[in-house]
Scaffold this active site. Structure first.
Site, PDB file in Angstrom:
ATOM      1  CG  ASN A  26       1.798 -19.351  22.131  1.00  0.00           C
ATOM      2  OD1 ASN A  26       2.119 -19.238  20.955  1.00  0.00           O
ATOM      3  ND2 ASN A  26       1.832 -20.519  22.711  1.00  0.00           N
ATOM      4  CE  LYS A  48       0.378 -19.774  31.507  1.00  0.00           C
ATOM      5  NZ  LYS A  48       0.103 -19.322  30.158  1.00  0.00           N
ATOM      6  CB  ALA A  63      -4.133 -15.090  28.498  1.00  0.00           C
ATOM      7  N   GLY A  84      -5.948 -16.705  23.908  1.00  0.00           N
ATOM      8  CA  GLY A  84      -6.030 -16.847  22.460  1.00  0.00           C
ATOM      9  C   GLY A  84      -7.102 -16.002  21.799  1.00  0.00           C
TER      10      GLY A  84
END
Lengths: 66, 279
Positions: B226, B112, B204, B173
């Site tokens: 994530n 990635k 993302a 994030g």
């Protein structure tokens, strides 16, 4: 002799191999990758590759990431 | 083929990798490795991202993430997160491949790619990303490119040989979801033109299950996330939500939603009413 391990100066036995260094530091060879002077050294060559005074080692492992 | 039939064998094909789940999950930011491990399981994923970092020698507990990951169960996807130049990204990609070769994990042949430009936005540097893509493809990597939602950059990355282009829904994030659906739609049009199987992944910014479902409904092939799980109040429950959100969005995409209309259409028959309708 003196080498640099991830930018930190460190004493190792003269003519130590990468494999010997990893073993001294108790690092699991399967969990790390090693560059010497910015060149990747594949693990099959860790026991033949002898370190030299002033070598710069980069030793990395996997961590959590996204 | 009926949609139902298609769903049964609905795997995510990414270059040489065939994944059972369309959700790729990151392994960062969990409070403990045990919780990470449980969340990965609950998410239903079979592909997880990992980062490459210096061996610190003095890990507080002596733990390595690899002690908490079944490398026969998951395909690892090493990233180049934290790289700000093409040179560094290429180095990190090679280092990651070296570790995965040692683990005999199938993920050794891909990466990635993340080449960042700015620490505040964590936006990608498109020029350096393109350069690194060309070099890594040359070295035999299957390159999954993290990029912004710019359709032109996306097209250039595909032309450079990227196995998949992965536009961000919003900054890494940030949990803002998909800020510009239309950009993602145009990315999809450009990347899948005459090549409908070319995989596009939203990577993302997704914060919750509806963000994932929306991405999948737009027609992307998968979602990579994530923080949305790792920093949820209850990560384990959110992992399940993300799993079902991915499935719901994918099924809705395959099923084909009704068009949006300005005015109402009655669902019950207009005939046989017991009283006359008003005008």
């Amino acid at each position: 002799m003196k080498i640099f391990f991830n930018d930190e100066s460190r004493e190792v036995a003269d003519g130590a191999s990468i494999a010997e260094l990893l073993s001294t530091l108790k690092l699991e060879p399967r969990h790390v990758a090693v560059e010497v002077n910015y060149q990747l050294v594949p693990r099959q060559r860790h026991s033949q590759h002898l370190l030299m005074e002033g070598d710069r080692l980069e030793v990395v492992t996997l961590v959590g990431g996204g | 083929m009926t949609t139902a039939h298609a769903v049964v064998q609905d795997r995510l094909q990414l270059g040489g990798h065939s994944l059972a789940s369309r959700l790729i999950v990151g392994t960062g930011k969990y409070s403990t490795y045990e919780l990470m491990s449980e969340c990965l399981e609950a998410s239903g994923t079979d592909c997880i991202t990992v980062a490459v970092r210096r061996e610190r020698l003095i890990d507080a507990d002596g733990n390595n993430i690899l002690d908490f990951i079944d490398t026969r169960r998951y395909t690892l996807l090493p990233n180049t997160a934290g790289c700000f130049t093409a040179d560094d990204a290429v180095r990190v990609a090679r280092l990651g491949r070296e570790i995965l070769l040692g683990l005999e994990n199938p993920g050794a042949d891909w990466v990635k790619l993340e080449v960042l430009a700015d620490t505040r936005t964590l936006l990608p540097d498109p020029v350096a990303t393109l350069e690194a893509t060309e070099r890594l493809v040359q070295e035999g990597f299957q390159v999954l490119c993290y990029t912004s939602d710019d359709p032109i950059v996306a097209r250039r990355l595909k032309e450079a040989g990227a196995t998949s282009v992965m536009p961000a829904g919003s900054p890494i994030g940030s949990g803002q979801g998909i800020l510009n659906e239309n950009s993602i739609r145009i990315c999809l049009e450009y990347l899948k033109e005459n090549d409908p199987d070319y995989p596009v992944i939203v990577d993302a910014g997704v914060g919750t299950a509806s963000d994932v479902a929306l991405a999948m409904e737009l027609g992307v092939d998968g979602v990579l996330l994530n923080t949305g799980i790792a920093h949820a109040r209850d990560p384990l429950t959110m992992a399940r939500a993300m799993k079902t959100g991915t499935q719901a969005g994918r099924l809705a995409y395959l099923a084909g939603r009704i068009p949006k209309k300005l005015y109402a259409t009655a669902s019950s028959p207009e005939e046989g009413l017991i009283a006359p309708k008003p005008r």
